[in-house]
Design an enzyme around this catalytic site. Sequence first.
Site, PDB file in Angstrom:
ATOM      1  CG  ASP A  93      12.245  24.643  -4.767  1.00  0.00           C
ATOM      2  OD1 ASP A  93      11.112  24.414  -4.314  1.00  0.00           O
ATOM      3  OD2 ASP A  93      13.039  25.051  -4.298  1.00  0.00           O
ATOM      4  CD  GLU A 115      11.517  23.252   1.156  1.00  0.00           C
ATOM      5  OE1 GLU A 115      11.780  22.651   2.336  1.00  0.00           O
ATOM      6  OE2 GLU A 115      12.529  22.708   0.435  1.00  0.00           O
TER       7      GLU A 115
HETATM    8 ZN   LIG Z   1      11.661  19.416   0.351  1.00  0.00          ZN
END
Ligand SMILES: [Zn+2]
Length: 275
Positions: free
Chosen positions: A86, A148
């Site tokens: 992401d 993340e």
């Molecule tokens: Zn990163």
Amino acid sequence: MRGEMSMDAVRLLKQLIAIPSVNPMGRTVTGDIYFEGRLTQFLCNYFAELGVEYESIEVVPGRNNVIARTTPKPGVPTILMDVHQDTVPVEGMIVPPFEGTEKDGKIYGRGACDVKGSMAAMLMAFTRLVKDNPPNAANVILSCTCDEEATVKGINHLVQLSENPSGLSKILTEPPDLGLVAEPTMLDIVVAHRGATRWKIKTKGKACHSSQPNDGVNAIYKLADVIKALQTYADELSGWDAHPLCGPPTLSVGVIEGGESVNIVPDWCTIEIDR
Ligand SMILES: [Zn+2]
């Protein structure tokens, strides 16, 4: 040869940037730039074409970790390379987010640095390892994790997989010997991390008109006592044993909100803390 490899990495990075995988960061949003699904599919296709064993494991509905490995050999260590799929959102960008614009020897776009640049490098390294298959090479697992940037559900799921094997993954059945995590560090090798935990504290009171404050309970005053205690604790922490690379532990109150209007005794107040 080296030149060809780096050109392939550049082409691959531009491809990765052109596949939006924007993390909504907890916001309710719609649109085809959000979430990792398209990139997950690209990675699955990539590993299938490369002919390696891979898994796409759903972490939360529609959001998957993709894990691939080189053909495992006995008697050599296992290295896990992790990179997240992401990116942060695109609001406020002054370059086209999904074009991978090349200018003055650099590539611009959402995720070019954090962290699709590293993803391209890891994919290239993994591909080369698979194709060259050098003797005595370590076993390498490449994990491409989701979410993340917001709530780190992907990497938490991955760690759980390795520590408490449930049969969900045939690739990650025990913790690796070494882990290599891709994040922008100005090319420094980072071997320690402070970690972070963040939370909110909310006090409740009882609202009333500010001309009769004794009829209510002021939530801001209640939280002021908490803040004072946290400040004392933060001062104490600075005297704790310092980690040689990360320094002593820290705590900071960063946000405070409360009350509706100056003429109303506030019945709520919140702070956000970073530890
Ligand atoms: Zn990163």
